[in-house]
Motif scaffolding. Structure first.
Motif, PDB file in Angstrom:
ATOM      1  N   MET A   1       0.852  -1.198   0.000  1.00  9.61           N
ATOM      2  CA  MET A   1       0.000   0.000   0.000  1.00  9.61           C
ATOM      3  C   MET A   1       0.884   1.244   0.000  1.00  9.61           C
ATOM      4  SD  MET A   1      -3.089   1.155   2.535  1.00  9.61           S
ATOM      5  CE  MET A   1      -2.263   0.827   4.076  1.00  9.61           C
ATOM      6  N   ARG A   2       0.510   2.185  -0.852  1.00  5.74           N
ATOM      7  CA  ARG A   2       1.237   3.445  -0.899  1.00  5.74           C
ATOM      8  C   ARG A   2       0.665   4.380   0.172  1.00  5.74           C
ATOM      9  NH1 ARG A   2       4.613   7.301  -0.961  1.00  5.74           N
ATOM     10  NH2 ARG A   2       5.127   8.404  -2.885  1.00  5.74           N
ATOM     11  N   GLU A   3       1.533   4.870   1.031  1.00  3.66           N
ATOM     12  CA  GLU A   3       1.109   5.816   2.071  1.00  3.66           C
ATOM     13  C   GLU A   3       1.830   7.135   1.828  1.00  3.66           C
ATOM     14  OE1 GLU A   3       1.175   4.493   6.060  1.00  3.66           O
ATOM     15  OE2 GLU A   3       0.553   2.444   5.566  1.00  3.66           O
ATOM     16  N   PHE A   4       1.082   8.184   1.888  1.00  2.00           N
ATOM     17  CA  PHE A   4       1.601   9.489   1.495  1.00  2.00           C
ATOM     18  C   PHE A   4       1.018  10.478   2.505  1.00  2.00           C
ATOM     19  CE2 PHE A   4       2.031  11.912  -2.824  1.00  2.00           C
ATOM     20  CZ  PHE A   4       2.938  12.770  -2.265  1.00  2.00           C
ATOM     21  N   THR A   5       1.740  10.666   3.610  1.00  2.08           N
ATOM     22  CA  THR A   5       1.149  11.424   4.718  1.00  2.08           C
ATOM     23  C   THR A   5       1.753  12.805   4.905  1.00  2.08           C
ATOM     24  OG1 THR A   5       2.691  10.386   6.255  1.00  2.08           O
ATOM     25  CG2 THR A   5       0.569   9.290   5.941  1.00  2.08           C
ATOM     26  N   GLN A   6       2.784  13.114   4.165  1.00  2.62           N
ATOM     27  CA  GLN A   6       3.418  14.426   4.259  1.00  2.62           C
ATOM     28  C   GLN A   6       4.076  14.736   2.914  1.00  2.62           C
ATOM     29  OE1 GLN A   6       6.290  13.954   7.371  1.00  2.62           O
ATOM     30  NE2 GLN A   6       7.287  12.235   6.379  1.00  2.62           N
ATOM     31  N   PRO A   7       4.582  15.949   2.719  1.00  2.89           N
ATOM     32  CA  PRO A   7       5.222  16.243   1.431  1.00  2.89           C
ATOM     33  C   PRO A   7       6.369  15.267   1.180  1.00  2.89           C
ATOM     34  CG  PRO A   7       4.932  18.239   2.700  1.00  2.89           C
ATOM     35  CD  PRO A   7       4.577  17.110   3.616  1.00  2.89           C
ATOM     36  N   GLU A   8       6.361  14.687   0.015  1.00  4.70           N
ATOM     37  CA  GLU A   8       7.460  13.784  -0.306  1.00  4.70           C
ATOM     38  C   GLU A   8       7.653  13.669  -1.806  1.00  4.70           C
ATOM     39  OE1 GLU A   8       6.543   9.314  -0.044  1.00  4.70           O
ATOM     40  OE2 GLU A   8       5.488  10.172   1.683  1.00  4.70           O
ATOM     41  N   GLN A   9       8.708  12.947  -2.180  1.00  4.24           N
ATOM     42  CA  GLN A   9       9.068  12.862  -3.593  1.00  4.24           C
ATOM     43  C   GLN A   9       8.092  11.962  -4.349  1.00  4.24           C
ATOM     44  OE1 GLN A   9      13.211  11.761  -3.928  1.00  4.24           O
ATOM     45  NE2 GLN A   9      13.763  13.931  -3.960  1.00  4.24           N
ATOM     46  N   VAL A  10       7.715  12.438  -5.520  1.00  6.55           N
ATOM     47  CA  VAL A  10       6.842  11.678  -6.411  1.00  6.55           C
ATOM     48  C   VAL A  10       7.539  11.597  -7.770  1.00  6.55           C
ATOM     49  CG1 VAL A  10       4.579  11.597  -7.516  1.00  6.55           C
ATOM     50  CG2 VAL A  10       4.804  12.577  -5.233  1.00  6.55           C
ATOM     51  N   SER A  11       7.576  10.391  -8.322  1.00  5.09           N
ATOM     52  CA  SER A  11       8.184  10.206  -9.642  1.00  5.09           C
ATOM     53  C   SER A  11       7.121  10.277 -10.728  1.00  5.09           C
ATOM     54  CB  SER A  11       8.877   8.840  -9.714  1.00  5.09           C
ATOM     55  OG  SER A  11       9.925   8.785  -8.776  1.00  5.09           O
ATOM     56  N   LEU A  12       7.393  11.074 -11.727  1.00  4.66           N
ATOM     57  CA  LEU A  12       6.488  11.214 -12.870  1.00  4.66           C
ATOM     58  C   LEU A  12       7.335  11.202 -14.131  1.00  4.66           C
ATOM     59  CD1 LEU A  12       4.672  14.427 -11.570  1.00  4.66           C
ATOM     60  CD2 LEU A  12       3.703  12.139 -11.461  1.00  4.66           C
ATOM     61  N   THR A  13       6.762  10.793 -15.237  1.00  2.59           N
ATOM     62  CA  THR A  13       7.421  11.002 -16.522  1.00  2.59           C
ATOM     63  C   THR A  13       6.679  12.129 -17.210  1.00  2.59           C
ATOM     64  OG1 THR A  13       8.071   8.691 -16.661  1.00  2.59           O
ATOM     65  CG2 THR A  13       8.093   9.949 -18.708  1.00  2.59           C
ATOM     66  N   ILE A  14       7.371  13.247 -17.391  1.00  2.00           N
ATOM     67  CA  ILE A  14       6.712  14.418 -17.946  1.00  2.00           C
ATOM     68  C   ILE A  14       7.336  14.753 -19.289  1.00  2.00           C
ATOM     69  CG2 ILE A  14       6.162  16.843 -17.585  1.00  2.00           C
ATOM     70  CD1 ILE A  14       6.195  16.282 -14.609  1.00  2.00           C
ATOM     71  N   ASN A  15       6.506  14.756 -20.297  1.00  2.00           N
ATOM     72  CA  ASN A  15       6.981  15.021 -21.665  1.00  2.00           C
ATOM     73  C   ASN A  15       8.179  14.136 -22.010  1.00  2.00           C
ATOM     74  OD1 ASN A  15       4.938  16.921 -21.881  1.00  2.00           O
ATOM     75  ND2 ASN A  15       6.241  18.550 -21.089  1.00  2.00           N
ATOM     76  N   ASN A  16       8.023  12.870 -21.663  1.00  2.00           N
ATOM     77  CA  ASN A  16       9.008  11.808 -21.945  1.00  2.00           C
ATOM     78  C   ASN A  16      10.300  11.919 -21.141  1.00  2.00           C
ATOM     79  OD1 ASN A  16       7.461  10.336 -23.810  1.00  2.00           O
ATOM     80  ND2 ASN A  16       7.943  11.829 -25.413  1.00  2.00           N
ATOM     81  N   GLU A  17      10.317  12.778 -20.138  1.00  4.91           N
ATOM     82  CA  GLU A  17      11.509  12.868 -19.286  1.00  4.91           C
ATOM     83  C   GLU A  17      11.142  12.442 -17.870  1.00  4.91           C
ATOM     84  OE1 GLU A  17      13.288  16.708 -19.308  1.00  4.91           O
ATOM     85  OE2 GLU A  17      13.319  16.834 -21.496  1.00  4.91           O
ATOM     86  N   PRO A  18      11.917  11.543 -17.272  1.00  5.46           N
ATOM     87  CA  PRO A  18      11.643  11.175 -15.877  1.00  5.46           C
ATOM     88  C   PRO A  18      11.944  12.358 -14.955  1.00  5.46           C
ATOM     89  CG  PRO A  18      13.604  10.037 -16.707  1.00  5.46           C
ATOM     90  CD  PRO A  18      13.055  10.814 -17.852  1.00  5.46           C
ATOM     91  N   ARG A  19      10.992  12.672 -14.109  1.00  2.05           N
ATOM     92  CA  ARG A  19      11.160  13.801 -13.184  1.00  2.05           C
ATOM     93  C   ARG A  19      10.739  13.364 -11.783  1.00  2.05           C
ATOM     94  NH1 ARG A  19      11.507  18.827 -15.985  1.00  2.05           N
ATOM     95  NH2 ARG A  19      12.092  19.620 -13.918  1.00  2.05           N
ATOM     96  N   THR A  20      11.369  13.972 -10.798  1.00  4.75           N
ATOM     97  CA  THR A  20      10.977  13.751  -9.406  1.00  4.75           C
ATOM     98  C   THR A  20      10.647  15.102  -8.793  1.00  4.75           C
ATOM     99  OG1 THR A  20      12.458  11.852  -9.277  1.00  4.75           O
ATOM    100  CG2 THR A  20      11.706  12.776  -7.197  1.00  4.75           C
ATOM    101  N   VAL A  21       9.470  15.185  -8.189  1.00  6.48           N
ATOM    102  CA  VAL A  21       9.064  16.447  -7.563  1.00  6.48           C
ATOM    103  C   VAL A  21       8.607  16.167  -6.134  1.00  6.48           C
ATOM    104  CG1 VAL A  21       8.356  17.587  -9.691  1.00  6.48           C
ATOM    105  CG2 VAL A  21       6.711  16.198  -8.433  1.00  6.48           C
TER     106      VAL A  21
END
Lengths: 157, 279
Positions: free
Chosen positions: A1-21
């Motif tokens: 289970m994914r738990e996300f209880t505070q600000p943390e890093q999220v991985s996304l692929t944006i416009n074909n580039e892997p990004r972490t925000v």
């Protein structure tokens, strides 16, 4: 289970580039895209209520209103914003048909039209009309927008 | 961005989701089960609702089932309305789903979210309310329970801590009917309905109708169905009689006055009955 209880890093692929925000659990995708970290301001905040479509982006190729999606929901998914179109046929068609006036809704319509053109086998007139009803142009450039989308879909057939 | 802080959870199983809800409540938190999020996010922005945690159900396989199993057509609560239309397993369901919100938003609204919405329309429920054999599978502390879809609008249909896993209907019954589903709006194509009417004509010729927008909840009425099935009267006369025998008065709100709703409902019913005469 994914738990996300505070600000943390999220991985996304944006416009074909892997990004972490870093995102808050209650942060919408629209807010994350436009934030300082990514600075992708092509998606516009309009109504922020899912009505206007100015914030439309593609998630795994499907148009979504980014004000109605939590960033946490689209973790590890592929996001395409207007910055990622890179001279797609829909952009030239919008220029050729002058399918904009103030331009605020344009990026949302471009994303919708681009997604539709990728489903060209289903993009008959009824389908185009149905998809385009998802977005609002306050300047009422609807005919020019429809013409641009029709031309793009037709040219790809 | 929501105007308050929340926690986000994405469980992988039904059991995890049920236990998590219970744990959060024991910690005096206010969790909500989360499908597409369209209603929860918009209402939160309006500060019309408050919650501390969302439990996103979309990763649970049972919530995404979509297909025919034996006699049953099965629809997971986490299916998007566009999924229903794309697969078109049940054309009446597709016809109703395709008139809810706009296309992009339908790609975010889930079946479960619309069925259990706090917004009164819940139009996707209409096809299910018309069936004899339609049931909901609901996750509870005691495992999965089956409840008839006819009880959808009752308070006991789903209780705090429970969530809708899927809905199923008898495939033979669902596909063995002629149908129409019409949504009538005051002005724009994309709007909440003045009234949405779904009507079926069963193999024995009897008619059933379900309504959304007329009242603060979707409903069917056996008395209205009896009137609509009386073929000794003309479609127009049956529609007039049906409207005057509705179990509740028509709403009067921003979308339309009571008399206007009655007129639009009568007109729509008469048109549908006319069409179904030829089917």
């Amino acid at each position: 289970m994914r738990e996300f209880t505070q600000p943390e890093q999220v991985s996304l692929t944006i416009n074909n580039e892997p990004r972490t925000v870093v995102a808050y659990p209650g942060e919408t995708l629209l807010y994350t895209l436009r934030g300082d970290s990514l600075g992708l301001t092509g998606a516009k905040p309009g109504c922020e209520n899912g009505d206007c479509g100015a914030c439309t982006v593609l998630v795994d190729g499907v148009p979504v209103k980014s004000c109605l999606v939590l960033t946490a929901e689209v973790e590890d998914h592929h996001i395409t914003t207007v910055e990622g179109l890179r001279e797609a046929p829909i952009q030239k068609a919008f220029l050729d048909h002058m399918a904009f006036q103030c331009g605020y809704c344009t990026s949302g319509f471009l994303m919708l039209g681009h997604a539709l053109s990728q489903h060209v086998d289903r993009a008959d007139e009824g389908r185009r009309t149905e998809w385009l009803r998802s977005n609002i142009c306050r300047c009422t450039s609807y005919q020019e927008i429809a013409d641009a989308v029709t031309e793009t879909c037709s040219s790809l057939e | 961005m929501l105007p308050f802080d929340i926690e986000y959870y994405r469980p992988d199983t039904i059991e995890e989701a049920v236990k998590l809800y219970r744990r959060l409540r024991e910690n005096n938190q206010e969790p909500v089960f989360y499908g597409g999020g369209t209603e929860l996010l918009t209402r939160a922005r309006l500060q019309d609702v408050h919650y501390d945690a969302v439990i996103d159900l979309k990763n649970i396989p049972e919530v995404r089932i979509h297909g025919q199993k034996g006699d049953w057509l099965e629809f997971g609560a986490g299916l998007r309305l566009t999924d229903l239309a794309d697969q078109n397993l049940w054309p009446l369901l597709t016809a109703t789903a395709d008139r809810i919100a706009d296309h992009t938003t339908r790609g975010q609204i889930t079946l479960g979210g619309n069925l259990l919405s706090t917004i009164p329309y819940r139009e996707i429920s209409l096809p299910f309310l018309l069936m004899d054999e339609a049931e909901a599978l609901i996750a509870t502390d005691n495992g999965i329970e089956r409840r008839p879809m006819a009880d959808l609008t009752s308070d006991s249909f789903i209780k705090p801590g429970e969530f809708l896993v899927s809905v199923r209907v008898n495939g033979g019954e669902a596909k063995g009917v002629a149908y129409r589903s019409h949504k009538m709006t005051r002005q724009d194509w994309i709007d909440y309905p003045l009234v949405t009417v779904a009507v079926i004509k069963r193999p024995d010729g009897s008619i059933r109708a379900a309504f959304s927008g007329w009242a603060g909840f979707p409903f069917v009425s056996s008395e209205v169905n009896r009137i609509l099935s009386d073929t000794s009267r003309s479609p127009r006369r049956r529609a007039q009689q049906a409207v005057s025998h509705m179990p509740v008065k028509a709403l009067e709100d921003l979308h339309g006055r009571r008399e206007y709703r009655e007129f639009v409902t009568e007109y729509t019913l008469a048109q549908i009955l006319d069409e179904l005469e030829d089917d």
